[in-house]
Design a protein around this motif. Structure first.
Motif, PDB file in Angstrom:
ATOM      1  N   LEU B  13     -76.381   7.960  86.381  1.00  0.00           N
ATOM      2  CA  LEU B  13     -76.601   7.952  87.846  1.00  0.00           C
ATOM      3  C   LEU B  13     -77.974   8.402  88.143  1.00  0.00           C
ATOM      4  O   LEU B  13     -78.707   8.097  88.709  1.00  0.00           O
ATOM      5  CB  LEU B  13     -75.370   8.471  88.646  1.00  0.00           C
ATOM      6  N   ILE B  14     -78.000   9.659  87.639  1.00  0.00           N
ATOM      7  CA  ILE B  14     -79.442  10.641  87.816  1.00  0.00           C
ATOM      8  C   ILE B  14     -80.350   9.685  87.065  1.00  0.00           C
ATOM      9  O   ILE B  14     -81.650   9.516  88.204  1.00  0.00           O
ATOM     10  CB  ILE B  14     -79.320  11.825  86.971  1.00  0.00           C
ATOM     11  N   LEU B  15     -80.529   9.053  86.034  1.00  0.00           N
ATOM     12  CA  LEU B  15     -81.538   8.163  85.542  1.00  0.00           C
ATOM     13  C   LEU B  15     -81.857   7.170  86.399  1.00  0.00           C
ATOM     14  O   LEU B  15     -83.142   6.925  86.798  1.00  0.00           O
ATOM     15  CB  LEU B  15     -81.131   7.884  84.094  1.00  0.00           C
ATOM     16  N   TRP B  16     -80.904   6.512  86.784  1.00  0.00           N
ATOM     17  CA  TRP B  16     -81.282   5.077  87.734  1.00  0.00           C
ATOM     18  C   TRP B  16     -81.752   5.680  89.070  1.00  0.00           C
ATOM     19  O   TRP B  16     -82.695   5.148  89.701  1.00  0.00           O
ATOM     20  CB  TRP B  16     -80.109   4.381  88.059  1.00  0.00           C
ATOM     21  N   LEU B  17     -81.100   6.696  89.731  1.00  0.00           N
ATOM     22  CA  LEU B  17     -81.743   7.180  91.082  1.00  0.00           C
ATOM     23  C   LEU B  17     -83.525   7.452  90.645  1.00  0.00           C
ATOM     24  O   LEU B  17     -84.162   7.297  91.536  1.00  0.00           O
ATOM     25  CB  LEU B  17     -80.930   8.548  91.159  1.00  0.00           C
ATOM     26  N   ALA B  18     -83.572   8.436  89.567  1.00  0.00           N
ATOM     27  CA  ALA B  18     -84.850   8.829  89.087  1.00  0.00           C
ATOM     28  C   ALA B  18     -85.805   7.658  89.096  1.00  0.00           C
ATOM     29  O   ALA B  18     -86.902   7.619  89.664  1.00  0.00           O
ATOM     30  CB  ALA B  18     -84.893   9.657  88.072  1.00  0.00           C
ATOM     31  N   ALA B  19     -85.417   6.432  88.356  1.00  0.00           N
ATOM     32  CA  ALA B  19     -86.026   5.310  88.102  1.00  0.00           C
ATOM     33  C   ALA B  19     -86.396   4.576  89.472  1.00  0.00           C
ATOM     34  O   ALA B  19     -87.777   4.173  89.545  1.00  0.00           O
ATOM     35  CB  ALA B  19     -85.430   4.403  87.278  1.00  0.00           C
ATOM     36  N   THR B  20     -85.354   4.457  90.450  1.00  0.00           N
ATOM     37  CA  THR B  20     -85.517   3.769  91.696  1.00  0.00           C
ATOM     38  C   THR B  20     -86.721   4.536  92.429  1.00  0.00           C
ATOM     39  O   THR B  20     -87.557   3.902  93.101  1.00  0.00           O
ATOM     40  CB  THR B  20     -84.153   3.724  92.522  1.00  0.00           C
ATOM     41  N   ALA B  21     -86.457   6.022  92.446  1.00  0.00           N
ATOM     42  CA  ALA B  21     -87.250   6.740  93.259  1.00  0.00           C
ATOM     43  C   ALA B  21     -88.728   6.605  92.751  1.00  0.00           C
ATOM     44  O   ALA B  21     -89.864   6.229  93.447  1.00  0.00           O
ATOM     45  CB  ALA B  21     -86.890   7.981  93.308  1.00  0.00           C
ATOM     46  N   SER B  22     -88.849   6.755  91.354  1.00  0.00           N
ATOM     47  CA  SER B  22     -90.301   6.869  90.992  1.00  0.00           C
ATOM     48  C   SER B  22     -90.821   5.148  90.951  1.00  0.00           C
ATOM     49  O   SER B  22     -92.071   5.079  91.107  1.00  0.00           O
ATOM     50  CB  SER B  22     -90.252   7.142  89.392  1.00  0.00           C
ATOM     51  N   VAL B  23     -90.075   4.242  90.629  1.00  0.00           N
ATOM     52  CA  VAL B  23     -90.726   2.969  90.902  1.00  0.00           C
ATOM     53  C   VAL B  23     -91.153   2.830  92.314  1.00  0.00           C
ATOM     54  O   VAL B  23     -92.561   2.151  92.818  1.00  0.00           O
ATOM     55  CB  VAL B  23     -89.721   1.747  90.665  1.00  0.00           C
TER      56      VAL B  23
END
Lengths: 225, 231
Positions: B13-23
């Motif tokens: 969950l943390i990884l996906w949130l971080a990836a979405t935000a950074s994209v």
């Protein structure tokens, strides 16, 4: 059994086998010349472009013919259970690998030596060859191709789709080798001094050493079972 | 087991949130924040995605190489799952490089494709790892596929420096590396920031995809084994 004697014994077996049937050698040679004839239709007759692309045609033909022999060198072992016999020999796996490389190298080189004069005539190449440079390119290029080819052939021979898999695996890996051979064959054929192609020869030698080392180290994982 | 699994999902969950935000952030930095390039104009903004994809693709193939060596050394199939997953994602990012490159090249070089060594090298790399994936699919048994793929993963990666060497021997149309390149090259500081943001976004995306792909690969193998057992 000593390392070198083991290599010589397996090499001798392949040599005798081939000289009795001459199947691989004749197929390689005929195919090599067929490729030369086929490529000829791609160019206007008599145009000077023919001589410019001749080294590329030459090495395409060598590589296509070489892959026939390299593919067969392991597939016939797998078919009749010969590989099991080889693996039961009291030698290290590396001995089998180097013997196969030596066999593929000498068959391919023989085909090249026979086909080259025919190419010179068919493509009307100028007869001012630097023999030393040409020999160096042929030996270094063929050695590298056999080195990585023999490993990948052992692999593809024991899969379901061996004939289609080997070219797909071997050609992309052999691209730097083919670039270097094509680039240096041109100057060698027109009699330029060997110094002009020293860069490419060094690249070829680096390729040969790297893949002889990597392949001989990983070969045992390929023929494990 | 259960606690471990929920911990894994939390990390996902943390990884996906971080990836979405950074994209999202990467889009802002590449399209709005970075200055417009003087001669090439807006089309140069594809650079941020092009270079980030290329670096992530190299990272993915490096992971394949390391996992291949580890598999041959330990015979632990987890390394093989990692290699298989990373190779597939590497091919995906290489495909992105090979798509964004021509799109950028057409308006700037006036051609989609030239047989420039660096372009050719990327194409060869792509072919090598497609061959790698084909090799895997042609060998039925998991253990044998793992062994063969590991050997080819090592051979393919060992080929990369040699292919790279041939780059230096050819004249090249592709620009010299802008980072750590020759004197006089270099990026505008704000461009560098945009590139680093894009790179982080793509690296996070790689991690997310890798974890998903690894889970998929494991389930597929379990399913195959279950089918074999039932006959």
């Amino acid at each position: 059994m000593g390392y070198l004697r083991g290599i010589a014994a397996i090499y001798w077996k392949d040599l005798v086998l081939e000289l009795r049937t001459r199947q691989s050698l004749s197929a390689m040679l005929v195919f090599c010349l067929t490729v030369a004839v086929l490529f000829n239709f791609a160019f206007e007759p008599g145009s000077s472009a023919v001589q410019a692309v001749a080294p590329g045609v030459l090495w395409s033909a060598f590589a296509f013919a070489g892959i026939l022999g390299i593919s067969r060198s392991f597939s016939f072992e797998v078919d009749r259970g010969g590989l099991q016999g080889l693996l039961l020999c009291p030698v290290e796996r590396g001995v089998i690998y180097f013997a196969k490389v030596l066999g593929n190298f000498s068959f391919m080189l023989l085909v090249e030596i026979i086909a080259l004069p025919v190419f010179v005539i068919l493509y009307d190449l100028p007869l001012s060859v630097n023999l030393g440079a040409l020999a160096a390119v042929l030996v270094a290029g063929t050695l590298g191709f056999s080195a990585v080819g023999s490993l990948l052939s052992a692999m593809s021979a024991s899969t379901r789709a061996r004939e289609i898999l080997l070219p797909v695996l071997l050609f992309p890996v052999a691209v730097p080798l083919l670039i270097a051979t094509v680039k240096s064959t041109g100057p060698a054929l027109t009699g330029r001094p060997i110094g002009e192609i020293a860069v490419w020869l060094r690249l070829l030698i680096a390729f040969d050493l790297l893949f002889l080392a990597v392949s001989s180290l990983t070969f045992e994982y390929v023929v494990e079972d | 087991m259960k606690a471990q699994q929920s911990g894994r999902y939390r990390l996902d969950l943390i990884l996906w949130l971080a990836a979405t935000a950074s994209v999202a952030l990467a889009l802002y930095f590449a399209l709005l924040f970075a200055p417009t390039e003087r001669t090439m104009g807006h089309v140069q903004r594809i650079f941020y995605f092009h270079v980030a994809s290329a670096w992530v693709a190299f990272l993915a193939f490096f992971v394949v190489f390391v996992a291949s060596v580890l598999y041959l050394a330990t015979r632990d199939l987890r390394h093989d799952v990692l290699a298989a997953s990373s190779a597939e994602i590497g091919v995906l990012f290489t495909t992105l490089v090979l798509t964004t490159g021509p799109l950028w090249a057409k308006p700037v070089w006036n051609t989609y494709w030239t047989w420039d060594p660096r372009l050719t090298t990327t194409l060869i790399l792509w072919l090598i790892y497609i061959a790698y994936l084909m090799l895997r699919s042609f060998v039925g048994e998991d253990e044998k596929a793992a062994r063969f793929a590991a050997v080819f993963g090592i051979v393919g990666f060992a080929d990369v420096p040699i292919v790279y060497l041939s780059i230096r021997l050819w004249r090249t149309l592709h620009p010299k590396p802008v980072i750590g390149g020759a004197e006089g090259s270099g990026l505008h500081p704000t461009m560098l920031i945009a590139l680093l943001v894009c790179l982080t976004a793509f690296a996070l995306l790689y991690l997310c995809l890798l974890r998903l792909r690894i889970r998929l690969e494991r389930v597929q193998r379990q399913l195959r084994r279950a089918q074999l057992e039932r006959g």
